[in-house]
Scaffold this motif. Structure first.
Motif, PDB file in Angstrom:
ATOM      1  N   LEU A   1       5.971  -0.330   9.071  1.00 29.32           N
ATOM      2  CA  LEU A   1       5.078  -1.071   7.880  1.00 29.32           C
ATOM      3  C   LEU A   1       3.869  -1.748   8.194  1.00 29.32           C
ATOM      4  O   LEU A   1       2.815  -1.733   7.823  1.00 29.32           O
TER       5      LEU A   1
ATOM      6  N   ASP B   1      -0.805   7.347   5.692  1.00 31.49           N
ATOM      7  CA  ASP B   1      -1.289   7.440   4.189  1.00 31.49           C
ATOM      8  C   ASP B   1      -0.374   6.830   2.995  1.00 31.49           C
ATOM      9  O   ASP B   1      -0.539   6.851   1.895  1.00 31.49           O
ATOM     10  N   GLY B   2       0.394   5.867   3.550  1.00 32.81           N
ATOM     11  CA  GLY B   2       1.388   4.992   2.773  1.00 32.81           C
ATOM     12  C   GLY B   2       2.612   5.753   2.286  1.00 32.81           C
ATOM     13  O   GLY B   2       3.279   5.380   1.413  1.00 32.81           O
TER      14      GLY B   2
ATOM     15  N   PHE C   1       0.945   0.040   9.623  1.00 33.84           N
ATOM     16  CA  PHE C   1       0.192   0.677   8.453  1.00 33.84           C
ATOM     17  C   PHE C   1      -0.768  -0.328   8.046  1.00 33.84           C
ATOM     18  O   PHE C   1      -1.711  -0.265   7.627  1.00 33.84           O
ATOM     19  N   LEU C   2      -0.220  -1.568   7.699  1.00 34.08           N
ATOM     20  CA  LEU C   2      -0.711  -2.481   7.098  1.00 34.08           C
ATOM     21  C   LEU C   2      -2.030  -3.180   8.172  1.00 34.08           C
ATOM     22  O   LEU C   2      -3.119  -3.508   7.523  1.00 34.08           O
TER      23      LEU C   2
ATOM     24  N   GLY D   1       0.546  -1.171   0.046  1.00 32.06           N
ATOM     25  CA  GLY D   1       0.172  -0.082  -0.018  1.00 32.06           C
ATOM     26  C   GLY D   1       0.937   1.401   0.030  1.00 32.06           C
ATOM     27  O   GLY D   1       0.328   2.492   0.388  1.00 32.06           O
ATOM     28  N   LEU D   2       1.945   1.082  -0.536  1.00 29.03           N
ATOM     29  CA  LEU D   2       2.887   2.423  -0.607  1.00 29.03           C
ATOM     30  C   LEU D   2       2.475   3.478  -1.430  1.00 29.03           C
ATOM     31  O   LEU D   2       1.990   2.964  -2.688  1.00 29.03           O
ATOM     32  N   LYS D   3       2.672   4.519  -1.204  1.00 35.12           N
ATOM     33  CA  LYS D   3       2.344   5.736  -1.938  1.00 35.12           C
ATOM     34  C   LYS D   3       3.228   6.574  -2.352  1.00 35.12           C
ATOM     35  O   LYS D   3       3.026   7.578  -3.203  1.00 35.12           O
TER      36      LYS D   3
ATOM     37  N   PRO E   1      -4.772   0.622   8.058  1.00 38.31           N
ATOM     38  CA  PRO E   1      -4.586   1.778   6.939  1.00 38.31           C
ATOM     39  C   PRO E   1      -4.887   2.942   7.350  1.00 38.31           C
ATOM     40  O   PRO E   1      -4.183   4.015   6.777  1.00 38.31           O
TER      41      PRO E   1
END
Length: 135
Positions: free
Chosen positions: A101, A112-113, A104-105, A88-90, A108
């Protein structure tokens, strides 16, 4: 995801002949997307271009990563793009520290990735620890 992140770091490092310190600090800003080769009709990325400024380089050095159809299990393009999507990296760094990471996973909405490329990338020692063979 831990193993995937590790594998992508290894395969990029091997394909590009990078030092560990160069791999862990790779970020989205290293990529020159206007130079990528994309086959839109077939929904396929054939190559990516990125720059590295190594410790002995006076200026940025550009590299092209090619899609490997003969050995897809070693294809840096496929694995990198799959990893980015799955994680989900942005933006920011490509390889955030594992605890950041996974947080975040797991949630979410916690971010914001985008991970800070200067402070949130995998640390050098942690990368080297991943490369050690346990006996």
């Amino acid at each position: 995801m831990y193993n995937m992140q590790t594998y992508v770091m290894m395969i990029l490092g091997i394909n590009l002949f990078l030092r560990a310190s160069e791999v862990i600090t790779l970020g989205f800003n290293n990529f020159q997307m206007n130079a990528a080769e994309v086959e839109f009709a077939e929904h396929r990325v054939d190559s990516l271009v990125l720059w590295i400024k190594g410790k002995n380089d006076a200026e940025k050095v550009f590299f092209r990563l090619y899609r490997d159809d003969d050995n897809p299990e070693f294809c840096p393009v496929r694995h990198l793009l799959c990893y980015i999507q799955a994680a989900g990296l942005k933006g920011g760094c490509l390889f955030p520290e594992w605890d950041l990471l996974i947080e975040f996973l797991d949630d979410p909405s916690s971010g914001d990735g985008v991970f800070d490329p200067l402070t949130q990338h995998v640390q050098y020692k942690n990368f080297l620890d991943r490369m050690q063979v346990s006996q």
